[in-house]
Design an enzyme around this catalytic site. Sequence first.
Site, PDB file in Angstrom:
ATOM      1  N   LYS A 136       0.835  -1.200   0.000  1.00 38.10           N
ATOM      2  CA  LYS A 136       0.000   0.000   0.000  1.00 38.10           C
ATOM      3  C   LYS A 136       0.873   1.256   0.000  1.00 38.10           C
ATOM      4  O   LYS A 136       0.704   2.143  -0.851  1.00 38.10           O
ATOM      5  CB  LYS A 136      -0.939  -0.007   1.220  1.00 38.10           C
ATOM      6  CG  LYS A 136      -1.946   1.109   1.201  1.00 38.10           C
ATOM      7  CD  LYS A 136      -2.917   0.995   2.353  1.00 38.10           C
ATOM      8  CE  LYS A 136      -2.344   1.646   3.575  1.00 38.10           C
ATOM      9  NZ  LYS A 136      -3.277   1.709   4.707  1.00 38.10           N
ATOM     10  N   ASP A 155      -6.825   0.807   0.729  1.00 39.76           N
ATOM     11  CA  ASP A 155      -6.935   1.068   2.164  1.00 39.76           C
ATOM     12  C   ASP A 155      -8.344   0.667   2.599  1.00 39.76           C
ATOM     13  O   ASP A 155      -9.101   0.062   1.828  1.00 39.76           O
ATOM     14  CB  ASP A 155      -6.620   2.536   2.478  1.00 39.76           C
ATOM     15  CG  ASP A 155      -7.762   3.466   2.084  1.00 39.76           C
ATOM     16  OD1 ASP A 155      -8.665   3.038   1.316  1.00 39.76           O
ATOM     17  OD2 ASP A 155      -7.767   4.624   2.545  1.00 39.76           O
TER      18      ASP A 155
END
Length: 240
Positions: A136, A155
Site C-alpha cells: 500500500k 486502504d
Amino acid sequence: MAGGRSAAARAPTRGATPAARAPQTLERLRALHPDAHCELVHRDAFELLVATVLSAQSTDTMVNAVTPALFARYPDAATLARADVAEVERALARLGMFRQKARNVVGLARGLVERHGGEVPRTLAALIELPGVGRKTANVVLGVAFAAPEGVVVDTHVLRLAQRLGWTRQRDPEGVERALCRLLPRETWDVASHTLIFHGRRLCTAVKPACAACPLSDGACPSAFRAELVGRKPPRARAR
Ligand code: SF4
C-alpha cells in the site's frame, strides 16, 4: 462537478454487471470528486514515503500536524538515518504507536541511505524491501510521487467501496487490489484510489453512508440504501 466529462460517462450503463461497469462508474465518481488527491502534505518522495508510513492507524490530518516539525528537523534520509530515536519519538508523540513509528522511520531512512544512496527507489520490488514499507505504502509513493503505480492502493475505504459497488467479493486487500487492476485501465489506477478514498470519506462512509445524496444510487450501485453491512468488518463476537 467537472464539466468536461461526457454525459455517457455520467449515465449508468444498463445490462452489464457492476464489475463490468467499473470504468464507467469510476468516471462518474471522478466527475463528483474532481479534486481527489493524496491528502498527506509532502514536498518530495522522501517526505511522502515517511508520511505514508506514519499514516498507519492515524488520520492524514494528525500526520499532517506532526510532519512539518519532523521534516524541518530531518529534511532528508541522511539526517533522519542519523537521528536519535528518542528525539523522533518526541516529534511523533501525538500519533498512535509513536514509539514503533519512530523506530520504523529511522530504520527506513537507514535503508534508503545504505541501499539507495538516500534516494527513494522507483520500483515496488525495491520499496517493499525497505523496513516498514508494504504494497500500500509503495503504491502510494509510486503513484503520487512518480506517476508510475504498479497496483491500486487498497486502504479501508477502497476495500469497502470495491465491495459495495459490486466490483469484487474479495475481502483481503491483495485480492481486492488484483480485482481492481483487472477491472480498471492502468492509467486510472492512481486516481482510482484517491477518488474512492474521497468518496468513502465524504459520502460512502462505513457507518450511515449517504446513499440519498450519492448519484450512484440511481441503479449504478448494487448496495444503495442497504450498504451499511456491506464491506465492513463483522462485529466481534462477545466472549462468553
Ligand atoms: S449508493 Fe450508497 S453504498 Fe452505493 S456508493 Fe453511493 S453512498 Fe455508497
